[in-house]
Write a protein that holds these residues in place. Sequence first.
Motif, PDB file in Angstrom:
ATOM      1  N   CYS A  55       1.209  -1.227  -0.402  1.00  0.00           N
ATOM      2  CA  CYS A  55       0.085  -0.474  -0.472  1.00  0.00           C
ATOM      3  C   CYS A  55       1.056   1.203  -0.646  1.00  0.00           C
ATOM      4  CB  CYS A  55      -0.871  -0.072   1.139  1.00  0.00           C
ATOM      5  SG  CYS A  55      -2.162   1.493   1.286  1.00  0.00           S
ATOM      6  N   ALA A  56       0.898   1.990  -1.265  1.00  0.00           N
ATOM      7  CA  ALA A  56       1.259   3.124  -1.310  1.00  0.00           C
ATOM      8  C   ALA A  56       1.095   4.343  -0.522  1.00  0.00           C
ATOM      9  CB  ALA A  56       2.276   3.251  -2.770  1.00  0.00           C
ATOM     10  N   THR A  57       1.012   5.493   0.315  1.00  0.00           N
ATOM     11  CA  THR A  57       0.781   6.352  -0.030  1.00  0.00           C
ATOM     12  C   THR A  57       0.948   8.200   0.306  1.00  0.00           C
ATOM     13  OG1 THR A  57       1.710   6.360   2.686  1.00  0.00           O
ATOM     14  CG2 THR A  57       0.250   5.102   1.861  1.00  0.00           C
ATOM     15  N   SER A  58       0.619   9.049  -0.022  1.00  0.00           N
ATOM     16  CA  SER A  58       1.057   9.741  -0.384  1.00  0.00           C
ATOM     17  C   SER A  58      -0.373  11.308   0.304  1.00  0.00           C
ATOM     18  CB  SER A  58       1.052  10.162  -1.535  1.00  0.00           C
ATOM     19  OG  SER A  58       0.215  10.141  -2.377  1.00  0.00           O
ATOM     20  N   GLY A  59       0.007  12.278   0.478  1.00  0.00           N
ATOM     21  CA  GLY A  59      -0.382  13.291   0.917  1.00  0.00           C
ATOM     22  C   GLY A  59      -1.112  13.550   2.184  1.00  0.00           C
ATOM     23  N   PHE A  60      -0.894  12.487   3.258  1.00  0.00           N
ATOM     24  CA  PHE A  60      -1.255  13.061   4.785  1.00  0.00           C
ATOM     25  C   PHE A  60       0.412  12.821   5.561  1.00  0.00           C
ATOM     26  CE2 PHE A  60      -1.306   8.456   5.656  1.00  0.00           C
ATOM     27  CZ  PHE A  60      -1.880   7.088   4.645  1.00  0.00           C
ATOM     28  N   THR A  61       0.455  12.400   6.000  1.00  0.00           N
ATOM     29  CA  THR A  61       1.860  12.340   7.854  1.00  0.00           C
ATOM     30  C   THR A  61       0.837  11.291   8.196  1.00  0.00           C
ATOM     31  OG1 THR A  61       1.141  14.708   8.343  1.00  0.00           O
ATOM     32  CG2 THR A  61       2.865  13.716   9.510  1.00  0.00           C
ATOM     33  N   PHE A  62       2.090   9.928   7.413  1.00  0.00           N
ATOM     34  CA  PHE A  62       1.980   8.904   6.838  1.00  0.00           C
ATOM     35  C   PHE A  62       1.807   7.826   8.712  1.00  0.00           C
ATOM     36  CE2 PHE A  62       1.516   4.661   5.393  1.00  0.00           C
ATOM     37  CZ  PHE A  62       2.588   3.352   6.169  1.00  0.00           C
ATOM     38  N   HIS A  63       3.162   8.727   9.693  1.00  0.00           N
ATOM     39  CA  HIS A  63       3.779   8.221  10.277  1.00  0.00           C
ATOM     40  C   HIS A  63       2.598   8.697  12.209  1.00  0.00           C
ATOM     41  CE1 HIS A  63       6.181  11.800  11.033  1.00  0.00           C
ATOM     42  NE2 HIS A  63       5.676  11.814  12.088  1.00  0.00           N
TER      43      HIS A  63
END
Length: 118
Positions: free
Chosen positions: A22-30
Amino acid sequence: QVQLVESGGGLVQPGGSLRLSCATSGFTFHYYVMKWYRQVPGKEREFVAGVTKDGGVKRYAESVKGRFTISRDNVRRTASLQMNSLKIEDTAVYYCKAEVVGQNIEYWGQGTQVTVSS
């Protein structure tokens, strides 16, 4: 723009393995707990596995314990689900979800199909 993009699904024989990403972007992942769910037609989406923000605690549905492993990489902003010893009943569309616990903030991916069949 928030994006969660699952990949790695496909057709596999019983007993085989797949690794979903699941690759993510656009939010603070941690800041987000990451979870995997799955759904088959006519049934509700069900929880499969979850991992805390720092990766320290993992939780699994009873049906996948000992066979699936969830992980995350806070540098690469990805979550993964290693699926071993796959069974026919694992066939479903698998979704990743990012959520902030207790704040009603959640994001979903579009899903990836996993088919276990001989």
